[in-house]
Design a protein around this motif. Structure first.
Motif, short mmCIF file in Angstrom:
data_model
loop_
_atom_site.label_atom_id
_atom_site.label_comp_id
_atom_site.label_asym_id
_atom_site.label_seq_id
_atom_site.Cartn_x
_atom_site.Cartn_y
_atom_site.Cartn_z
N ASN A 1 -32.93 -37.23 -1.28
CA ASN A 1 -32.14 -36.99 -2.70
C ASN A 1 -32.35 -37.96 -3.70
N ASP A 2 -32.64 -39.44 -3.30
CA ASP A 2 -32.98 -40.42 -4.21
C ASP A 2 -34.06 -39.98 -4.86
N SER B 1 -23.69 -40.26 -8.17
CA SER B 1 -22.30 -39.78 -8.21
C SER B 1 -22.17 -38.47 -7.99
N SER B 2 -22.94 -37.56 -8.34
CA SER B 2 -22.89 -36.03 -8.17
C SER B 2 -23.19 -35.66 -6.94
N ARG B 3 -23.76 -36.46 -5.98
CA ARG B 3 -23.99 -36.10 -4.59
C ARG B 3 -22.65 -35.87 -3.63
N ILE B 4 -22.46 -34.79 -3.03
CA ILE B 4 -21.50 -34.70 -2.01
C ILE B 4 -22.18 -35.04 -0.69
N LEU B 5 -21.56 -35.94 -0.12
CA LEU B 5 -22.18 -36.74 0.99
C LEU B 5 -21.53 -35.63 2.41
N ASP C 1 -26.20 -57.26 -3.11
CA ASP C 1 -24.69 -57.75 -3.02
C ASP C 1 -24.84 -58.64 -1.73
N LYS C 2 -23.60 -58.75 -1.28
CA LYS C 2 -23.65 -59.92 -0.46
C LYS C 2 -24.02 -59.65 1.09
N HIS C 3 -24.51 -58.18 0.92
CA HIS C 3 -24.81 -57.77 2.34
C HIS C 3 -26.32 -57.67 2.45
N GLY C 4 -27.02 -57.76 1.21
CA GLY C 4 -28.55 -57.83 0.79
C GLY C 4 -28.95 -56.43 0.49
N TYR C 5 -27.80 -55.47 0.11
CA TYR C 5 -28.27 -54.32 -0.66
C TYR C 5 -28.69 -54.41 -2.06
N ILE C 6 -29.55 -53.59 -2.49
CA ILE C 6 -29.88 -53.82 -4.06
C ILE C 6 -29.22 -53.06 -4.60
N THR C 7 -28.65 -53.68 -5.56
CA THR C 7 -27.55 -53.07 -6.69
C THR C 7 -28.33 -52.23 -7.47
N VAL C 8 -27.86 -50.98 -7.65
CA VAL C 8 -28.37 -50.04 -8.43
C VAL C 8 -27.31 -49.21 -9.42
N ASP C 9 -27.89 -48.57 -10.60
CA ASP C 9 -26.84 -47.87 -11.43
C ASP C 9 -26.68 -46.29 -10.74
N ASP C 10 -26.29 -45.39 -11.50
CA ASP C 10 -26.08 -44.08 -11.01
C ASP C 10 -27.37 -43.21 -11.08
N ARG C 11 -28.61 -43.77 -11.75
CA ARG C 11 -29.72 -43.39 -11.65
C ARG C 11 -30.80 -44.02 -10.86
N TYR D 1 -25.28 -36.48 16.32
CA TYR D 1 -25.93 -35.48 17.07
C TYR D 1 -25.73 -35.82 18.84
N ILE D 2 -24.41 -35.73 18.94
CA ILE D 2 -23.97 -35.78 20.39
C ILE D 2 -23.89 -34.34 20.48
N ASP D 3 -23.78 -33.78 21.84
CA ASP D 3 -23.78 -32.28 22.12
C ASP D 3 -22.42 -32.01 22.72
N PRO D 4 -21.46 -31.31 21.99
CA PRO D 4 -21.80 -30.47 20.73
C PRO D 4 -21.83 -31.31 19.34
N PRO D 5 -22.61 -31.11 18.60
CA PRO D 5 -22.74 -31.98 17.26
C PRO D 5 -21.43 -31.89 16.34
N LEU D 6 -21.41 -33.10 15.78
CA LEU D 6 -20.39 -32.94 14.51
C LEU D 6 -21.10 -32.73 13.30
N GLY D 7 -20.55 -31.99 12.45
CA GLY D 7 -20.87 -31.78 11.35
C GLY D 7 -19.88 -32.07 10.04
N ARG D 8 -20.38 -32.95 9.15
CA ARG D 8 -19.43 -33.28 8.23
C ARG D 8 -19.78 -33.40 6.72
N VAL D 9 -18.78 -33.25 5.76
CA VAL D 9 -19.11 -33.00 4.35
C VAL D 9 -17.81 -33.43 4.01
N GLY D 10 -18.04 -34.34 2.55
CA GLY D 10 -16.69 -34.49 1.98
C GLY D 10 -16.06 -35.51 2.32
#
Length: 453
Positions: free
Chosen positions: A316-317, A334-338, A280-290, A343-352
């Motif tokens: 996970n890849d 696409s099945s992956r839930i990010l 892509d325009k940022h240099g990332y390699i374009t891949v499909d869902d697999r 890791y500051i202190d206290p840390p932030l845990g994030r999902v979805g």
């Protein structure tokens, strides 16, 4: 020309494990790495930086020990040479572990060098030509250096070079208020340096909701870190005793400057055009869902594909590629839930989803928040900064996302990660019986307070 069943270019957190799986299947595999085995995580990312974070936390706890009835006489001194050596030991143990692991594998050929494509099935390295029907790219990313006035006239640091410092900066100016910059800012403040963060955007950690960003800023300011958001016209100049960092509204007399403004993929010198691989325009390699590229027989894993920027998404890849290619499965990115952590202190845990994303999705949502000051474990430890937040779909009762900024937030979030991956509704999770006294015991209470917005 040497022939292999597969060639893996890059030894980060996906390639080596995929290579090992293929060797287990009886394949002949070449693993090519131009620098160090283990990639960013082992050598310049998670392992050394979190080791430094641990040293910084030890200093912070020692300085505040009197509040717990523990009196440490004298000033808390930081030996940066020991701090650096400890981080390097952790890195070398991991790197040498990989070297020993690969050395014991029949069918694995590890090559140190820079690989480039000659055609879709052929690469050259160290003057040799290798060919294989399957080629996997796991080449990672590197720090971006923005084209700012004077940046090439100073000796700046990056996330790669700063981990090798063996002396304490007088004043560290951090350019960029995202995850890497924030971790180093707090770390070096706790080591004893003056620290300023300069962020072009209006908030720190801009991908987070505003309430999370504001709470992160409060945590850092409470430790004496100077924060400049909305900064423009950033420029650098050498001074008599260091570096002057100027913005439209501030002038900072720094001894060291850390550039932490993002990363870019290491794809610009692989000869991808010779193989016909699209980026892509940022240099990332374009891949499909697999994770397959546009060229048959070539896959891209990890940071270089733009589908995740974390060690765990890279691993996970590997899991996706191995399941599909070796185990007859059909797994998709696409099945992956990010999920991720800051890791500051206290840390932030994030999902979805964030609240902003959930509102934009069109779902009828419910939100609940709870300050860490109402968590027993946090009060017992005397660490009550931050809060919990969860977002759910009012109709399906599924959890859409969560953020836990607080003590052990990076661990507690896994209860919600597991629930989301299992498709568990929030009413079902409310009936769990967590252990007391923990941070996790507040999750059912947090879910019980969900209200429509």
């Amino acid at each position: 020309m040497k022939s292999f069943d597969a060639i893996v270019i890059g030894a980060g957190q996906a390639g080596p494990f995929l290579a090992a799986r293929m060797v287990e299947k009886g394949m002949k595999v070449a693993l090519i790495e131009r620098k160090f085995l283990g990639g960013t995580c082992v050598n310049a990312g998670c392992m050394p930086t979190k080791t430094l974070v641990a040293s910084a936390r030890a200093a912070h706890v020692a300085r505040n020990s009197a509040a717990y009835g523990v009196n440490i006489p004298g000033e808390i001194a930081i030996d940066m040479k020991v701090v650096r050596a400890r981080a390097e030991t952790v890195t070398m143990n991991a790197r040498n572990g990989l070297i020993g692991w690969f050395a014991g594998m029949d069918g694995m050929t590890v090559i140190s060098g820079h690989a480039r494509f000659e055609d879709p099935k052929t690469v050259s390295v160290n003057g040799e030509t290798l060919t294989a029907p399957r080629i996997f790219l796991n080449v990672g990313a590197r720090p971006v250096i923005p084209d700012l006035p004077g940046v090439n006239d100073i000796d700046y640091l990056t996330s790669t070079s700063i981990i090798h410092l063996d002396r304490l900066p007088r004043h560290l100016a951090v350019i960029g208020g995202s995850y890497i910059g924030l971790e180093f800012a707090q770390m070096y403040r706790r080591f004893g340096a003056e620290v300023s963060i300069i962020e072009h955007g209006p908030k720190l950690a801009s991908r987070e909701d505003e309430d999370i960003s504001d709470a992160i800023a409060d945590v850092l300011r409470s430790e004496g870190i100077d924060i400049h958001t909305g900064a423009s016209d950033i420029a650098f100049a050498k001074s008599s005793d260091g570096i002057t960092v100027a913005t439209d509204s501030a002038r900072i007399d720094a001894s060291h400057v850390l550039i932490a403004t993002g990363r870019k993929p290491n794809t610009d010198d692989l000869g991808l055009e010779a193989a016909g691989v699209i980026t892509d325009k940022h240099g990332y390699i374009t891949v499909d869902d697999r994770l397959a590229t546009n060229v048959d027989g070539i896959w891209a894993l990890g940071d270089c594909n733009g589908r995740g920027a974390f060690t765990h998404t890279s691993y996970n890849d590997f899991e996706i590629a191995a399941a599909n290619l070796l185990d007859g499965d059909d797994r998709k990115v696409s099945s992956r839930i990010l999920a991720y952590a800051l890791y500051i202190d206290p840390p932030l845990g994030r999902v979805g989803m964030t609240e902003k994303q959930a509102r934009a999705s069109g779902c009828k949502i419910m939100i609940s928040t709870r300050p860490m000051s109402r968590v027993g474990r946090a009060n017992e430890r005397g660490e009550t900064k931050g809060f919990m937040k969860v977002i759910a779909d009012a109709e399906t009762k599924k959890i859409l996302g969560a953020a836990i900024l607080g003590i052990e937030g990076d661990e507690v979030i896994h209860g919600i990660i597991d629930a989301m991956n299992a498709g568990t509704t929030y009413p079902a999770l409310q009936w769990s019986v967590p252990i007391h006294p923990t941070v996790s015991e507040l999750i059912p209470t947090l879910l019980g307070d969900l209200k429509p917005v």
